[in-house]
Every structure is written in C-alpha cells, then in structure tokens.
Design a protein around this motif. Sequence first.
Motif, PDB file in Angstrom:
ATOM      1  N   ARG A  15      -0.429  18.147 -14.757  1.00 52.23           N
ATOM      2  CA  ARG A  15       0.931  17.627 -14.554  1.00 52.23           C
ATOM      3  C   ARG A  15       1.872  18.134 -15.640  1.00 52.23           C
ATOM      4  NH1 ARG A  15       2.165  13.218 -11.257  1.00 52.23           N
ATOM      5  NH2 ARG A  15       0.414  12.413 -10.035  1.00 52.23           N
ATOM      6  N   LEU A  16       1.343  18.268 -16.847  1.00 52.72           N
ATOM      7  CA  LEU A  16       2.170  18.704 -17.971  1.00 52.72           C
ATOM      8  C   LEU A  16       2.494  20.191 -17.884  1.00 52.72           C
ATOM      9  CD1 LEU A  16       3.373  17.760 -20.743  1.00 52.72           C
ATOM     10  CD2 LEU A  16       1.247  18.581 -21.769  1.00 52.72           C
ATOM     11  N   VAL A  17       1.488  20.992 -17.558  1.00 51.84           N
ATOM     12  CA  VAL A  17       1.665  22.446 -17.542  1.00 51.84           C
ATOM     13  C   VAL A  17       2.285  22.918 -16.237  1.00 51.84           C
ATOM     14  CG1 VAL A  17       0.458  24.665 -17.630  1.00 51.84           C
ATOM     15  CG2 VAL A  17      -0.215  22.810 -19.170  1.00 51.84           C
ATOM     16  N   GLY A  18       1.778  22.429 -15.104  1.00 56.00           N
ATOM     17  CA  GLY A  18       2.285  22.840 -13.797  1.00 56.00           C
ATOM     18  C   GLY A  18       1.151  23.077 -12.820  1.00 56.00           C
ATOM     19  N   ASN A  60       1.805  26.023  -5.884  1.00 56.05           N
ATOM     20  CA  ASN A  60       2.295  25.394  -4.657  1.00 56.05           C
ATOM     21  C   ASN A  60       1.213  25.483  -3.578  1.00 56.05           C
ATOM     22  OD1 ASN A  60       3.517  25.234  -1.980  1.00 56.05           O
ATOM     23  ND2 ASN A  60       5.481  25.182  -3.056  1.00 56.05           N
ATOM     24  N   PRO A  61       0.661  24.332  -3.110  1.00 54.74           N
ATOM     25  CA  PRO A  61      -0.483  24.374  -2.186  1.00 54.74           C
ATOM     26  C   PRO A  61      -0.199  25.131  -0.890  1.00 54.74           C
ATOM     27  CG  PRO A  61      -0.181  22.161  -3.064  1.00 54.74           C
ATOM     28  CD  PRO A  61       1.017  22.942  -3.462  1.00 54.74           C
ATOM     29  N   ALA A  74       3.859  33.969  -8.742  1.00 54.85           N
ATOM     30  CA  ALA A  74       5.090  33.672  -8.014  1.00 54.85           C
ATOM     31  C   ALA A  74       5.086  32.291  -7.383  1.00 54.85           C
ATOM     32  CB  ALA A  74       5.329  34.731  -6.935  1.00 54.85           C
ATOM     33  N   ASN A  75       3.887  31.761  -7.043  1.00 54.17           N
ATOM     34  CA  ASN A  75       3.873  30.445  -6.403  1.00 54.17           C
ATOM     35  C   ASN A  75       3.451  29.332  -7.361  1.00 54.17           C
ATOM     36  OD1 ASN A  75       0.975  30.428  -6.431  1.00 54.17           O
ATOM     37  ND2 ASN A  75       0.962  31.631  -4.524  1.00 54.17           N
ATOM     38  N   PHE A  76       3.539  29.607  -8.658  1.00 54.20           N
ATOM     39  CA  PHE A  76       3.247  28.579  -9.656  1.00 54.20           C
ATOM     40  C   PHE A  76       4.499  27.756  -9.926  1.00 54.20           C
ATOM     41  CE2 PHE A  76       2.614  26.817 -13.904  1.00 54.20           C
ATOM     42  CZ  PHE A  76       1.325  26.301 -13.785  1.00 54.20           C
ATOM     43  N   VAL A  77       4.359  26.427  -9.913  1.00 56.81           N
ATOM     44  CA  VAL A  77       5.475  25.511 -10.172  1.00 56.81           C
ATOM     45  C   VAL A  77       5.348  24.995 -11.600  1.00 56.81           C
ATOM     46  CG1 VAL A  77       6.633  23.393  -9.462  1.00 56.81           C
ATOM     47  CG2 VAL A  77       5.506  24.831  -7.747  1.00 56.81           C
ATOM     48  N   ASP A  78       6.310  25.304 -12.433  1.00 58.61           N
ATOM     49  CA  ASP A  78       6.254  24.890 -13.840  1.00 58.61           C
ATOM     50  C   ASP A  78       6.281  23.380 -13.975  1.00 58.61           C
ATOM     51  OD1 ASP A  78       6.210  27.502 -14.596  1.00 58.61           O
ATOM     52  OD2 ASP A  78       8.275  27.556 -15.354  1.00 58.61           O
ATOM     53  N   GLY A  79       5.437  22.859 -14.858  1.00 57.96           N
ATOM     54  CA  GLY A  79       5.518  21.476 -15.282  1.00 57.96           C
ATOM     55  C   GLY A  79       6.500  21.351 -16.438  1.00 57.96           C
ATOM     56  N   THR A 125      -1.674  29.878 -22.122  1.00 57.48           N
ATOM     57  CA  THR A 125      -2.274  30.774 -21.137  1.00 57.48           C
ATOM     58  C   THR A 125      -2.640  29.967 -19.903  1.00 57.48           C
ATOM     59  OG1 THR A 125      -3.134  32.220 -22.863  1.00 57.48           O
ATOM     60  CG2 THR A 125      -4.110  32.410 -20.663  1.00 57.48           C
ATOM     61  N   VAL A 126      -2.058  30.336 -18.778  1.00 58.54           N
ATOM     62  CA  VAL A 126      -2.271  29.623 -17.524  1.00 58.54           C
ATOM     63  C   VAL A 126      -3.115  30.503 -16.602  1.00 58.54           C
ATOM     64  CG1 VAL A 126      -1.148  28.503 -15.559  1.00 58.54           C
ATOM     65  CG2 VAL A 126      -0.018  28.522 -17.806  1.00 58.54           C
TER      66      VAL A 126
END
Length: 318
Positions: free
Chosen positions: A83-86, A89-90, A101-106, A144-145
């Motif tokens: 939740r903190l990092v992100g 998008n499922p 591109a489909n990562f949603v930032d926390g 690092t994600v």
Amino acid sequence: MTVNGSVRHGVDDLAAIRSRIAAQVVGRDRELDLVLAAVAAGRDLILEGPPGTSKSTVLRAITAEWGIPLVLVEGNADLTPSRLVGHHNPSRVLREDYSAANFVDGPLLEAMRGGGFLYVEEFNRAPEDTIDTLLTAMAERVITVPRVGAVAAHPTFRIVASMNPYDNVGTTRLSTSVHDRMCRLVVDYQDAGAEREIVSRRAAPVDMRVTADAVTVTRATRDRDDVRQGSSVRGAIDLALVVGQLCAMRGVTVPAAPGIDPPRDLPTDYTTAFLDAMLVTLSGRIHLDDTAFTTAEGILTEIWQDHFLLNPAAAEPG
C-alpha cells in the motif's frame, strides 16, 4: 540548489521563507525554526506531540512555500509495504502482463517522484515491515520495485512522521535504527494567547467572550489527574462555533464582557448554553485515566462549575 540532499537557500532566502510561513502559523515560532532548519538541511524528522498542535499546518505551509506536494498517510495495521509503495493495475496486468507502465504509485513513490514530504501520522502504529521500507527510503533515497526498477527520490523528498505520546494503545516501540536516521522534535500545546488567536481565526465571527471561555475550559481538560489526554484546540474551535449557534437559536445574548478576564455575573441562559455545548463538543475528545471513577460528562460539568461559578466568586474582593 541541492547538495547531499540539503536544500541550499541563501541565508536571506531561508529567512524570507520563514517570515512568510510565520504569518500563517500561530504560536509556533521556535518549532517552525527547527522544522524548517531540519528539512532544509536534508533531514527526515519525527514530530512528537498530541493532536491539534499545528504539526500538519507547519508542514503544509513549508511545502506550499517550496512548491512541492505534501503526501499524507495514516500509520495503521492496513499500511502494508505494498500500500505504501504501490501496485500493478490488475486489469492492465491481465491484458498486458506486468510492466512499469501499469504500476500505480503509492504514497511513498508519489512523494519520492514529486520531491515532496511524505507525512506519516501515527507513525508508531505502522507495521514493522512497513517501517523497514521507509528506512530503506531514508537511507538510500532509492526504492527498487520488482518489474519496475529503481525509483530515485527527488532531492527535496523528506519523510516526516508524527507520534502521540499520550496514546500507547496499539502502538509499537520504534527501533534504534529509526531514531538513528531521524531528527526528533517534541511539540506541545500552544499557550493560551496563541490558542485564543487560533480560535478567533477559525471560528470567526464568534464573540471574544465565547472565544476566551472556550479556550479556558478546553485547556482545563488537560490539567486534571483523572484525564489521560485532554482536548486539543480543535475542541475549543468546535465549542466556540456550537455556542454561537446555540445562542442564536435560543435567542441568548452573548455577554459583551472583556475577553480574558474571569467571567462575572454572566446570564444563566448563556452559561447553560455553554455547558450544553461543552458536553457535545468535548466529551468525545477527552480520554479518562484508567483509575477515574467518573464520566467525561461529569468532568466537563466540574470544569464548567469551576470556570463559571467558582472562579468568578473567588475573584470578587473580600
């Protein structure tokens, strides 16, 4: 300009920034100096103090002056590292597979990319693995994600945390690693004059008599042995507003007595309205000591009696 994470303003620039912020914040000169100096020096910070002591007000003013975002997050059991990092998008993952591109930032990445302040309220309620994630951000300024890569923080990124020293239910003790990486500032309640000014600004156009009485009885909730934590100035603001509405609705004339003197010969309909408003606005804001043999309503009634009945009588000559 930044050097090693510090924001390098000239002395005159920082003094001018401080002067502009001080015009928006009441009764917080020393705290403003220390917070501004710490974040300008590139430090992360813990603000330790009860609610309603202008901590978020100071941070909003600083970030607004710097033109950077203030990202607020509540520390609790639900604040997991994801939740903190992100997260990805499922629906897009199903169509496209995982990608940056489909990562949603926390909130953490939002603050890092935007060079803002991540303000974590109730910091010591966050899970230990979440705090570890914040430690990495503090130490490295890079996260690092997986399937996204390394995200580097903008130089003005800061982590500011707040803790309430009066509330230890459901909290955890912070490790020495946390304290070693963060400056710490204890923030207490403002003095009576500053609180009257705050209520005057926030509850305008409430009468001076109402403002003074509201601040006095609210501050009295903090000075009792049977109360673990009294009301913040937010209680005084709500109390002043509700008294004003009650008096208008009941046709009660608010006394024109001087604002900070002990009340004398106040009309019964005014003091009765004040007690009713106190019970509504303050009873949920005071937290009784475990050994108290009374109720919040009983304590507030005693404070009301002390202020409106006993103190004026004691102030009379002879």
